[in-house]
Write a protein that holds these residues in place. Structure first.
Motif, PDB file in Angstrom:
ATOM      1  N   ILE A   1       0.837  -1.204   0.000  1.00  0.00           N
ATOM      2  CA  ILE A   1       0.000   0.000   0.000  1.00  0.00           C
ATOM      3  C   ILE A   1       0.872   1.253   0.000  1.00  0.00           C
ATOM      4  O   ILE A   1       0.634   2.194  -0.741  1.00  0.00           O
ATOM      5  CB  ILE A   1      -0.928   0.030   1.237  1.00  0.00           C
ATOM      6  CG1 ILE A   1      -1.872  -1.162   1.242  1.00  0.00           C
ATOM      7  CG2 ILE A   1      -1.694   1.333   1.322  1.00  0.00           C
ATOM      8  CD1 ILE A   1      -3.075  -1.057   0.384  1.00  0.00           C
ATOM      9  N   ARG A   2       1.910   1.250   0.839  1.00  0.00           N
ATOM     10  CA  ARG A   2       2.737   2.454   0.972  1.00  0.00           C
ATOM     11  C   ARG A   2       4.200   2.128   0.752  1.00  0.00           C
ATOM     12  O   ARG A   2       4.608   0.973   0.900  1.00  0.00           O
ATOM     13  CB  ARG A   2       2.588   3.034   2.377  1.00  0.00           C
ATOM     14  CG  ARG A   2       1.198   3.522   2.671  1.00  0.00           C
ATOM     15  CD  ARG A   2       1.266   4.417   3.855  1.00  0.00           C
ATOM     16  NE  ARG A   2      -0.048   4.750   4.357  1.00  0.00           N
ATOM     17  CZ  ARG A   2      -0.258   5.783   5.134  1.00  0.00           C
ATOM     18  NH1 ARG A   2       0.731   6.567   5.479  1.00  0.00           N
ATOM     19  NH2 ARG A   2      -1.460   6.055   5.576  1.00  0.00           N
TER      20      ARG A   2
ATOM     21  N   GLY B   1       6.490   6.258   3.304  1.00  0.00           N
ATOM     22  CA  GLY B   1       5.065   6.189   3.610  1.00  0.00           C
ATOM     23  C   GLY B   1       4.159   6.798   2.567  1.00  0.00           C
ATOM     24  O   GLY B   1       2.978   7.010   2.825  1.00  0.00           O
ATOM     25  N   LYS B   2       4.684   7.081   1.381  1.00  0.00           N
ATOM     26  CA  LYS B   2       3.821   7.613   0.320  1.00  0.00           C
ATOM     27  C   LYS B   2       2.951   6.495  -0.244  1.00  0.00           C
ATOM     28  O   LYS B   2       3.386   5.353  -0.364  1.00  0.00           O
ATOM     29  CB  LYS B   2       4.693   8.207  -0.790  1.00  0.00           C
ATOM     30  CG  LYS B   2       3.909   8.968  -1.838  1.00  0.00           C
ATOM     31  CD  LYS B   2       4.839   9.451  -2.934  1.00  0.00           C
ATOM     32  CE  LYS B   2       4.092   9.945  -4.133  1.00  0.00           C
ATOM     33  NZ  LYS B   2       3.389  11.194  -3.908  1.00  0.00           N
ATOM     34  N   LEU B   3       1.705   6.854  -0.587  1.00  0.00           N
ATOM     35  CA  LEU B   3       0.775   5.878  -1.143  1.00  0.00           C
ATOM     36  C   LEU B   3       1.227   5.468  -2.547  1.00  0.00           C
ATOM     37  O   LEU B   3       1.402   6.319  -3.415  1.00  0.00           O
ATOM     38  CB  LEU B   3      -0.615   6.512  -1.189  1.00  0.00           C
ATOM     39  CG  LEU B   3      -1.791   5.635  -1.552  1.00  0.00           C
ATOM     40  CD1 LEU B   3      -1.999   4.567  -0.515  1.00  0.00           C
ATOM     41  CD2 LEU B   3      -3.024   6.478  -1.688  1.00  0.00           C
TER      42      LEU B   3
ATOM     43  N   ARG C   1      -3.065  -4.240   5.306  1.00  0.00           N
ATOM     44  CA  ARG C   1      -3.187  -3.381   4.124  1.00  0.00           C
ATOM     45  C   ARG C   1      -4.302  -2.352   4.316  1.00  0.00           C
ATOM     46  O   ARG C   1      -4.162  -1.194   3.936  1.00  0.00           O
ATOM     47  CB  ARG C   1      -3.452  -4.222   2.876  1.00  0.00           C
ATOM     48  CG  ARG C   1      -2.275  -5.082   2.454  1.00  0.00           C
ATOM     49  CD  ARG C   1      -2.630  -5.963   1.290  1.00  0.00           C
ATOM     50  NE  ARG C   1      -2.821  -5.220   0.055  1.00  0.00           N
ATOM     51  CZ  ARG C   1      -1.839  -4.798  -0.729  1.00  0.00           C
ATOM     52  NH1 ARG C   1      -0.594  -5.046  -0.414  1.00  0.00           N
ATOM     53  NH2 ARG C   1      -2.100  -4.124  -1.827  1.00  0.00           N
TER      54      ARG C   1
ATOM     55  N   LEU D   1      -3.221   0.580   6.451  1.00  0.00           N
ATOM     56  CA  LEU D   1      -2.317   1.574   5.849  1.00  0.00           C
ATOM     57  C   LEU D   1      -3.007   2.496   4.841  1.00  0.00           C
ATOM     58  O   LEU D   1      -2.425   3.498   4.435  1.00  0.00           O
ATOM     59  CB  LEU D   1      -1.155   0.850   5.166  1.00  0.00           C
ATOM     60  CG  LEU D   1      -0.152   0.194   6.102  1.00  0.00           C
ATOM     61  CD1 LEU D   1       0.864  -0.583   5.307  1.00  0.00           C
ATOM     62  CD2 LEU D   1       0.562   1.228   6.940  1.00  0.00           C
TER      63      LEU D   1
ATOM     64  N   ILE E   1      -6.883   2.271  -4.973  1.00  0.00           N
ATOM     65  CA  ILE E   1      -5.924   1.536  -4.136  1.00  0.00           C
ATOM     66  C   ILE E   1      -6.255   0.033  -4.160  1.00  0.00           C
ATOM     67  O   ILE E   1      -7.371  -0.367  -3.807  1.00  0.00           O
ATOM     68  CB  ILE E   1      -5.948   2.058  -2.684  1.00  0.00           C
ATOM     69  CG1 ILE E   1      -5.683   3.559  -2.661  1.00  0.00           C
ATOM     70  CG2 ILE E   1      -4.928   1.326  -1.833  1.00  0.00           C
ATOM     71  CD1 ILE E   1      -6.046   4.229  -1.360  1.00  0.00           C
TER      72      ILE E   1
ATOM     73  N   SER F   1       3.258  11.971   4.708  1.00  0.00           N
ATOM     74  CA  SER F   1       4.190  10.905   4.357  1.00  0.00           C
ATOM     75  C   SER F   1       5.620  11.351   4.673  1.00  0.00           C
ATOM     76  O   SER F   1       6.389  10.591   5.234  1.00  0.00           O
ATOM     77  CB  SER F   1       4.043  10.500   2.901  1.00  0.00           C
ATOM     78  OG  SER F   1       4.312  11.561   2.046  1.00  0.00           O
TER      79      SER F   1
ATOM     80  N   GLU G   1       4.797  16.869   2.893  1.00  0.00           N
ATOM     81  CA  GLU G   1       4.033  16.144   1.878  1.00  0.00           C
ATOM     82  C   GLU G   1       2.971  15.307   2.564  1.00  0.00           C
ATOM     83  O   GLU G   1       3.282  14.404   3.328  1.00  0.00           O
ATOM     84  CB  GLU G   1       4.978  15.265   1.055  1.00  0.00           C
ATOM     85  CG  GLU G   1       4.288  14.702  -0.167  1.00  0.00           C
ATOM     86  CD  GLU G   1       5.177  13.791  -0.982  1.00  0.00           C
ATOM     87  OE1 GLU G   1       6.377  14.081  -1.112  1.00  0.00           O
ATOM     88  OE2 GLU G   1       4.659  12.786  -1.468  1.00  0.00           O
TER      89      GLU G   1
END
Lengths: 66, 292
Positions: free
Chosen positions: A5-6, A11-13, B65, B68, B130, B162, B243
Motif C-alpha cells: 500500500i505504501r 510512507g507515500k501511497l 493493508r 495503511l 488503491i 508521508s 508532503e
C-alpha cells in the motif's frame, strides 16, 4: 506478492499507482516519464514499483476452494 | 517568526507544500516537525472482522493493508477513543465503519478501495484506485473494518503526512574579481549538480532564486580553483517540505500541529507552577537524569 500500500521508507501511497505504472510500461514509455506523470520524486518510492514482482497472479492459478 | 510559502502542489498524485520559516531556532523547528509527524491525529482502520476470505492473502495481511490506506479524516467531529465518553469501546462519536462484500465473477478480480462502503460519507479512502486484494473466479471477500482516530506515535498509519523535513537556508557568495583567471570555463559551475552557476563574460553568476534548488552540497566551493565561492548556511532560517497523504489538508495539519505545540507548552508551564507536584529539585533531578 501484491503491491504494498505504501512506500516502506517514506510512507507515500503507491498501491493506487501500480496499474497506471504497468499500463504505461507496456505502452513503452520510459521510467523517467512515468514517474513524472505519477508524481513520484524520491528514489525510495521508485524502487517500490521498479522492483515489484506481482507473484499473486501465479498463486491465483491454484484454487483455494477445492 | 516569519513564514513565506515557496511552492504548493496539489493534484491526484501529490499534495505538498514548501515554505521558508524564519527567526525560529533549530530546536523549535525540529519540535514542530516532530509534532506534525507524531501528534496530529487522523483516521485509520484499526479493527477488522472477516466474515469470508477466499483470497490467496491471509486475513492478517489484508487487515494490515486496510490499516495503511489513508482515509479522509474528520478531526472536528470525532473524538480520540481515550477521550470519548464510551471509554474507548467504540461508539458513533469515535468510530466509523467500512464494509466490503465482493464476489468475483472473473479470474483476477481486483478488490479496490472503491469497494469499501462507509457509514460516514466524510470518512472515505483518499483514492478509488488503491488495490487491496486479488480474487480468483467464484471466490469472495467479506469483512467489516472499524476506523478510529489515532496519533502517529502509536502507529505510522496514523501519520497525516508521508514526509516532513527541513533544511538549512543556503547563502552562497561569489567573489567575481577572482574569476578573471578562468578565461573560458567555470569548473565550479560545471560541478554544481543542480546547475545553479552560470558563466559568462569572465564572471560566474548565481541564477535567480538559486536557494530553491541548492542542496548545500558545497561542491562548488570545493572545486573552485581560485577559492572564489563561499557557501554558508543562514542561521535560524529553514526550508520546510511537508508532503501529505491526503488524510488531512496540509493547512489543517500545520494549524493543528501549532495548537498541540501550544497546549504542550502550557501544560509544561502549569506543571512548573505546581510546586507540590513538581518541585524545583525534582526538575533538576529529572533534567540530570536525561542528560539535558
Amino acid at each position: 506478492m501484491i503491491i504494498p500500500i505504501r512506500c516502506f521508507t517514506c510512507g507515500k501511497l503507491i498501491a493506487d499507482k501500480w496499474e497506471d505504472y504497468r499500463r504505461m510500461k507496456i505502452e513503452g514509455k520510459s521510467a523517467d516519464e512515468i514517474f513524472k506523470e505519477l508524481g513520484i520524486t524520491r528514489f525510495c518510492c521508485k524502487r517500490m514499483l521498479v522492483s515489484h514482482v506481482n507473484l499473486i497472479d501465479d498463486l491465483l492459478a491454484f484454487n483455494r476452494l477445492q | 517568526m516569519k513564514v513565506e510559502v515557496v511552492e504548493t502542489i496539489k493534484n491526484d498524485n501529490i499534495d505538498m507544500i514548501r515554505f521558508v520559516l524564519e527567526d525560529v531556532s533549530l530546536e523549535l523547528a525540529n519540535g514542530f516537525r516532530r509534532i506534525i509527524l507524531s501528534e496530529v491525529p487522523c483516521m485509520a482502520v484499526d479493527e477488522v472482522i472477516f466474515l469470508e476470505n477466499d483470497s490467496p492473502l491471509f486475513d492478517e495481511i489484508i487487515a494490515h493493508r486496510l490499516g495503511l490506506i489513508p482515509l479522509k479524516s474528520d478531526i472536528e467531529n470525532y473524538n480520540l477513543p481515550n477521550q470519548c465518553d464510551c471509554g474507548g469501546v467504540g461508539c458513533t462519536l469515535c468510530r466509523a465503519e467500512l464494509t466490503c462484500t465482493i464476489q468475483a465473477d472473473l479470474d483476477g478480480t481486483l478488490v479496490k478501495s472503491k469497494d469499501l462502503i462507509s457509514t460516514d460519507p466524510n470518512i472515505v479512502p483518499v483514492n478509488d484506485k488503491i488495490i487491496i486484494a486479488k480474487l480468483q473466479k467464484g471466490s469472495s471477500l467479506e469483512f467489516e473494518a472499524y476506523t478510529r482516530l489515532g496519533i502517529g506515535r502509536d502507529h505510522a498509519k496514523w501519520q497525516p503526512v508521508s514526509t516532513v523535513g527541513f533544511g538549512n537556508f543556503p547563502d552562497v557568495t561569489i567573489d567575481s574579481k577572482k574569476c578573471q583567471s578562468c578565461s573560458n570555463q567555470c569548473i565550479a559551475g560545471d560541478r554544481c549538480p543542480e546547475s545553479l552557476i552560470k558563466f559568462g563574460g569572465n564572471k560566474a553568476k548565481l541564477i535567480k532564486e538559486y536557494w530553491k534548488e541548492c542542496t548545500v552540497c558545497k561542491s562548488c566551493a570545493k572545486y573552485c580553483p581560485e577559492e572564489a565561492i563561499e557557501v554558508n548556511e543562514v542561521s535560524n532560517k529553514f526550508i520546510f517540505v511537508v508532503e501529505g497523504t491526503g488524510a488531512l489538508p496540509i493547512k489543517t495539519i500545520l494549524i493543528k500541529a501549532l495548537e498541540i505545540f501550544q497546549e504542550k507548552v502550557e501544560e509544561f508551564q502549569g506543571n512548573l507552577a505546581n510546586k507540590e507536584l513538581f518541585g524545583l529539585e525534582f526538575i533538576i533531578l529529572s533534567f540530570s537524569f536525561y542528560n539535558l
